[in-house]
Design a protein around this motif. Structure first.
Motif, PDB file in Angstrom:
ATOM      1  N   GLU A 199       3.466  -6.690 -11.389  1.00 51.33           N
ATOM      2  CA  GLU A 199       4.244  -5.694 -10.666  1.00 51.33           C
ATOM      3  C   GLU A 199       3.324  -4.772  -9.871  1.00 51.33           C
ATOM      4  O   GLU A 199       2.143  -4.608 -10.198  1.00 51.33           O
ATOM      5  N   ILE A 200       3.870  -4.206  -8.826  1.00 44.95           N
ATOM      6  CA  ILE A 200       3.122  -3.222  -8.044  1.00 44.95           C
ATOM      7  C   ILE A 200       3.247  -1.877  -8.746  1.00 44.95           C
ATOM      8  O   ILE A 200       4.336  -1.309  -8.850  1.00 44.95           O
ATOM      9  N   LEU A 201       2.121  -1.368  -9.226  1.00 42.77           N
ATOM     10  CA  LEU A 201       2.107  -0.085  -9.927  1.00 42.77           C
ATOM     11  C   LEU A 201       2.238   1.077  -8.952  1.00 42.77           C
ATOM     12  O   LEU A 201       2.942   2.064  -9.225  1.00 42.77           O
ATOM     13  N   ALA A 202       1.530   0.993  -7.836  1.00 41.83           N
ATOM     14  CA  ALA A 202       1.551   2.055  -6.823  1.00 41.83           C
ATOM     15  C   ALA A 202       0.995   1.482  -5.525  1.00 41.83           C
ATOM     16  O   ALA A 202       0.236   0.510  -5.535  1.00 41.83           O
ATOM     17  N   GLU A 203       1.374   2.098  -4.402  1.00 40.82           N
ATOM     18  CA  GLU A 203       0.903   1.618  -3.096  1.00 40.82           C
ATOM     19  C   GLU A 203       0.624   2.796  -2.182  1.00 40.82           C
ATOM     20  O   GLU A 203       1.209   3.868  -2.324  1.00 40.82           O
ATOM     21  N   TYR A 204      -0.285   2.571  -1.228  1.00 37.77           N
ATOM     22  CA  TYR A 204      -0.807   3.676  -0.421  1.00 37.77           C
ATOM     23  C   TYR A 204      -1.222   3.177   0.950  1.00 37.77           C
ATOM     24  O   TYR A 204      -1.912   2.166   1.082  1.00 37.77           O
ATOM     25  N   ASP A 205      -0.782   3.892   1.993  1.00 37.20           N
ATOM     26  CA  ASP A 205      -1.247   3.652   3.360  1.00 37.20           C
ATOM     27  C   ASP A 205      -2.428   4.569   3.614  1.00 37.20           C
ATOM     28  O   ASP A 205      -2.270   5.798   3.629  1.00 37.20           O
ATOM     29  N   THR A 206      -3.608   4.017   3.816  1.00 37.73           N
ATOM     30  CA  THR A 206      -4.835   4.800   3.927  1.00 37.73           C
ATOM     31  C   THR A 206      -5.007   5.377   5.326  1.00 37.73           C
ATOM     32  O   THR A 206      -5.244   4.630   6.286  1.00 37.73           O
ATOM     33  N   PRO A 207      -4.901   6.681   5.503  1.00 38.93           N
ATOM     34  CA  PRO A 207      -5.057   7.271   6.840  1.00 38.93           C
ATOM     35  C   PRO A 207      -6.394   6.888   7.469  1.00 38.93           C
ATOM     36  O   PRO A 207      -7.451   6.987   6.826  1.00 38.93           O
ATOM     37  N   GLU A 208      -6.333   6.403   8.704  1.00 38.84           N
ATOM     38  CA  GLU A 208      -7.536   6.083   9.497  1.00 38.84           C
ATOM     39  C   GLU A 208      -8.433   5.055   8.819  1.00 38.84           C
ATOM     40  O   GLU A 208      -9.613   4.957   9.132  1.00 38.84           O
ATOM     41  N   TRP A 209      -7.902   4.290   7.879  1.00 37.68           N
ATOM     42  CA  TRP A 209      -8.690   3.312   7.120  1.00 37.68           C
ATOM     43  C   TRP A 209      -9.852   3.984   6.393  1.00 37.68           C
ATOM     44  O   TRP A 209     -10.869   3.357   6.104  1.00 37.68           O
ATOM     45  N   ASN A 210      -9.734   5.235   6.070  1.00 43.43           N
ATOM     46  CA  ASN A 210     -10.863   6.006   5.563  1.00 43.43           C
ATOM     47  C   ASN A 210     -11.197   5.622   4.122  1.00 43.43           C
ATOM     48  O   ASN A 210     -10.386   5.830   3.205  1.00 43.43           O
ATOM     49  N   PRO A 211     -12.398   5.084   3.853  1.00 40.99           N
ATOM     50  CA  PRO A 211     -12.755   4.657   2.499  1.00 40.99           C
ATOM     51  C   PRO A 211     -12.688   5.776   1.470  1.00 40.99           C
ATOM     52  O   PRO A 211     -12.301   5.546   0.320  1.00 40.99           O
ATOM     53  N   GLN A 212     -13.078   6.992   1.856  1.00 41.32           N
ATOM     54  CA  GLN A 212     -13.060   8.107   0.913  1.00 41.32           C
ATOM     55  C   GLN A 212     -11.640   8.454   0.508  1.00 41.32           C
ATOM     56  O   GLN A 212     -11.369   8.767  -0.669  1.00 41.32           O
TER      57      GLN A 212
END
Length: 358
Positions: A199-212
């Protein structure tokens, strides 16, 4: 949306077909511009430095290919540093300098529709590169199959987890919400895990592909789900690297399988060290060469050869390859993408030796 799969032979054929276009020194002025293509200007506008590939691979490979096709052509290179307003200014400057073609890898693919409109209003053809612009048809699009990339990395991870008898769920670390290529990758990532037992526990769209930012988000999820995390599907090597860093900082050992995309040097090193499970090899020379050939074609008044159409834009979409520790030697080193001297430094030397990389 139409997509196509291409064998490597088809890729080579497509690139060769573009290469048969008239030489850049021709006096043909069929494109309607004053002068000839021998003095043409091509803008090459890249989105950011968060992904090291643009400076290390895309720019030099594109410039090299343009030089081979048209030794007197000038490439005007700019990097927007992740700022869509800066990219708009760079595009306006290129148009004011009288470029004959514009190659655009957009920071914000929706905002960049204005760049396409402004250039086309000046009869400047626009080649969208890597990231599609969905709201305004460009003149040509060159990329790898982004939705396919998302599916490939996710399916590869699921197969790994199944083979290991893993239990738990997944963190889904997507790319930038303002990047339509990231949304295609996201769609593929979801398709790749659909129907699995994870199952997908959580999901996130990373602003600007920023690794930090990816690292910070994953750190928060580790606090919530620590022992339930079977793996993480990350959309590129930057977000994958941030994910690995967060898991290691939390003391999770071994690090559960994490995906990536772009085959950056740091990602290959993490794969060799067993910290990242996979990445995607997208030989940038393929798309950089195809984009250069398309740009020169437009300078010659020719139409580049499309294999399909995406978002009402004639397109070339190439198929990449998943890289894991099992095939990293063959795909990355034997093919000459990187050398052992570039990757097998310091702490990674032992891992390279174990995999037969020398």
């Amino acid at each position: 949306m139409k997509t196509s799969s291409f064998r490597m032979a088809a890729i080579a054929a497509a690139v060769m077909a573009l290469g048969t276009l008239a030489a850049c020194g021709s006096d043909d002025s069929a494109d309607g511009k004053d002068g000839d293509a021998a003095s043409g200007k091509i803008a090459f506008l890249m989105p950011d430095r968060a992904s090291t590939r643009y400076e290390e691979q895309d720019r030099p490979l594109f410039e090299k290919k343009v030089g081979e096709l048209c030794e007197d052509c000038e490439v005007l290179y700019q990097n927007a540093d992740g700022d869509p307003n800066k990219q708009q200014q760079q595009a306006n400057s290129a148009i004011a300098q009288g470029v004959d073609a514009l190659v655009l890898d957009a920071v914000d693919t929706k905002a960049a529709a204005t760049i396409v409109s402004n250039a086309q209003a000046q009869d400047i053809p626009v080649i969208t590169y890597d990231r599609p612009i969905t709201t305004k048809p460009a003149d040509f699009y060159v990329s790898f199959d982004n939705e396919g990339i998302g599916t490939m990395i996710a399916e590869s991870l699921v197969e790994k987890l199944d083979a290991d008898g893993a239990e738990g769920g997944l963190l889904m670390v997507y790319g930038s919400p303002t990047d339509d290529a990231a949304q295609l990758i996201k769609k593929g990532m979801k398709a790749g895990v659909e129907g699995s037992k994870y199952e997908i526990l959580a999901e996130y769209d990373t602003p600007e592909w920023n690794p930090q930012k990816a690292q910070d988000w994953v750190s928060g999820q580790v606090t919530k789900f620590r022992d339930d995390i079977a793996g993480a599907v990350a959309a590129n090597d930057g977000t994958g690297g941030g994910t690995v860093a967060a898991l290691k900082a939390a003391g999770i050992d071994p690090v559960p399988p994490v995906t990536g995309n772009d085959a950056e040097v740091a990602a290959i090193q993490r794969i060799i060290a067993g910290e990242q499970y996979n990445t995607i090899s997208k030989p940038i020379s393929i798309v950089a060469s195809a984009a250069a050939e398309a740009a020169v074609a437009f300078l010659q008044g020719e139409e580049p050869k499309a294999d399909t159409e995406l978002f009402d834009t004639p397109s070339q979409l190439f198929t990449p390859e998943v890289v894991t520790a099992e095939n990293v030697k063959k795909v990355i080193f034997d093919s000459g993408i990187y050398t052992a001297d570039q990757v097998c430094t310091g702490a990674y030397a032992a891992g390279c030796k174990k995999l037969g990389i020398n």
